[in-house]
Design an enzyme around this catalytic site. Structure first.
Site, short mmCIF file in Angstrom:
data_model
loop_
_atom_site.label_atom_id
_atom_site.label_comp_id
_atom_site.label_asym_id
_atom_site.label_seq_id
_atom_site.Cartn_x
_atom_site.Cartn_y
_atom_site.Cartn_z
N ASN A 171 -55.69 -57.67 62.78
CA ASN A 171 -55.53 -58.56 63.93
C ASN A 171 -55.22 -59.95 63.36
O ASN A 171 -56.13 -60.66 62.94
CB ASN A 171 -56.82 -58.55 64.75
CG ASN A 171 -56.73 -59.41 65.99
OD1 ASN A 171 -55.74 -60.11 66.19
ND2 ASN A 171 -57.76 -59.35 66.82
N GLU A 229 -61.87 -52.11 70.61
CA GLU A 229 -60.41 -52.21 70.56
C GLU A 229 -59.88 -51.67 69.23
O GLU A 229 -58.81 -51.06 69.19
CB GLU A 229 -60.01 -53.68 70.74
CG GLU A 229 -60.25 -54.16 72.16
CD GLU A 229 -60.25 -55.68 72.28
OE1 GLU A 229 -61.26 -56.31 71.91
OE2 GLU A 229 -59.25 -56.23 72.75
#
Ligand code: AMP
Length: 397
Positions: free
Chosen positions: A7, A383
């Protein structure tokens, strides 16, 4: 399989090496201050191990190299060689209208992510830097992009269209996209697994530093509170949430600010932080302040719960009823007091919390009373697991 989930932000990069089937996390960590100096924090949860290292990271490439080094480190590493990593999954914030699902990264995919930069100017360039750094350092490793917006591509036009002149939609694709889609999708799947039913009307409240609600019918997103950007919806840590756009014009005109400066105020200096008089954007501090009699902190908490409550009411109307209400993310998973204020007075909608069951932090459990018509759940979101699962699935093909 071992999937590396990345990320990438503009000056930071989070990583997690995990098994997509079991959700087992081999290691995870964070590179910070990329482009400034560089600091890596690496954790191996099963060994309760945490190390911090100062490593020069002029660009995202050095950050990825540092991640691969620490993952193979003789003392704190978890793999013998990079070959053990099967594929890399990247969180990408804005997929525009082009991505309704995750995709294997190739030139066309990268160009499509680049094309979405006008829609996601704060995030997509950083996401691309993460992707390109991985391509450079692991050229033969399959890479997959997982979009925050993709889950919401099932919204009907009446939910996603803005009532603005058509050309801005047709030519520029200005519309509601919604975010936190990977989290909302994870919750939709968990609700299906936990209840054994697909045909449910669900509202998921993803309440964290950034917050959004999602109305889910038959496992699909039908409406969500964030829009073109992750700025609207309920008030957030420092983001304003829904506001009359004339406020922006007033601040620009009366304080000599550019539109970018006004947006910085609405993104970084607003929300519960502003309502609390600048005390904090963190609900733990706001609750401590309110308990000590700080009226501004109390108002910030009250306003947040009120706006979430209004979205729940409007989404129940949009869905034509409600079967399951879910709380997730930092506030949703941990903050019993905020969950209670949101649900207070919602018996008319069939929502009745059990105060004892609601005394809970970070666990997957029902918190509604036995006679509550709507089942209320706390479900910790994951996630990274969704990204790892999509990556494993697409990398196998
Ligand atoms: P997230 O963006 O999902 O990581 O959520 C972060 C936010 O969750 C923090 O800024 C806090 O406002 C909130 N939070 C985390 N832990 C707690 C807690 N124990 N009680 C209340 N709020 C919490």
């Amino acid at each position: 399989m071992e999937i590396l989930v990345i990320n990438a932000g503009s000056s930071s990069l989070k990583y997690q090496l995990m098994d997509p089937e079991t959700g087992y996390v081999f290691a995870k960590g964070l590179c910070e201050r990329i482009g400034i100096d560089g600091r890596l924090t690496h954790k191996v949860p099963q060994r309760d191990l945490k190390v911090e290292r100062e490593i020069p990271m002029p660009t995202h490439s050095e950050a990825i190299a540092a991640v691969l080094d620490v993952l193979q480190d003789a003392e704190v590493g978890v793999v013998r060689s990079v070959d053990e990593i099967d594929a890399v999954g990247h969180r990408v914030v804005h997929g525009g209208v082009k991505f309704a699902a995750s995709c294997v990264i190739d030139e066309a995919c990268k160009q499509a992510i680049r094309d979405c930069i006008p829609l996601g100017p704060l995030h997509n360039p950083a996401n691309l830097m993460g992707i390109e750094a991985c391509e450079k350092i692991m050229p033969n490793k399959p890479q997959v992009a997982v979009f925050d917006t993709a889950f919401h591509m099932t919204m009907p036009p009446k939910a996603y269209r803005y009532a603005i002149p058509e050309e801005y939609y047709e030519k520029d694709h200005l519309r509601r996209y919604g975010f936190h889609g990977t989290s909302h999708r994870y919750i939709a799947k968990r609700v299906e697994a936990l209840t054994g039913r697909k045909d449910l009307k669900v509202i998921n409240c993803h309440l964290g530093n950034g917050s959004s609600l999602c109305a889910i019918q038959n496992g699909k997103s039908v409406d969500t509170s964030m829009g073109l950007a992750p700025l609207c919806g309920v008030p957030m840590g420092t983001r304003v949430g829904d506001v009359d756009t004339t406020v922006a014009q007033f601040i620009a005109d009366n304080y000599g600010k550019t539109i970018d400066e006004v947006l910085t105020i609405l993104n970084k200096k607003s929300g519960v932080f502003a309502l609390s008089g600048g005390v904090s954007s963190d609900f733990r501090d706001l609750e401590a302040g309110a308990n000590e009699g700080n009226e501004k902190c109390r108002l910030a908490l009250e306003k947040f719960a009120y706006e979430v409550k209004k979205y729940i009411g409007s989404y129940a109307a949009a869905l034509g009823g409600l079967d399951v209400l879910v709380f997730t993310a930092g506030i949703g998973e941990n903050d019993a007091a905020t969950r209670a204020s949101i649900c207070e007075g919602m018996e008319w909608l069939g929502i009745k919390l059990d105060p004892e069951k609601n005394k809970l932090r970070g666990k997957e459990r029902v918190i509604s009373a036995a006679d509550s018509k709507v089942q209320v759940w706390v479900i910790p979101t994951d996630e990274e697991l969704m990204i790892a699962q999509d990556t494993a699935e697409l990398a196998k093909r």
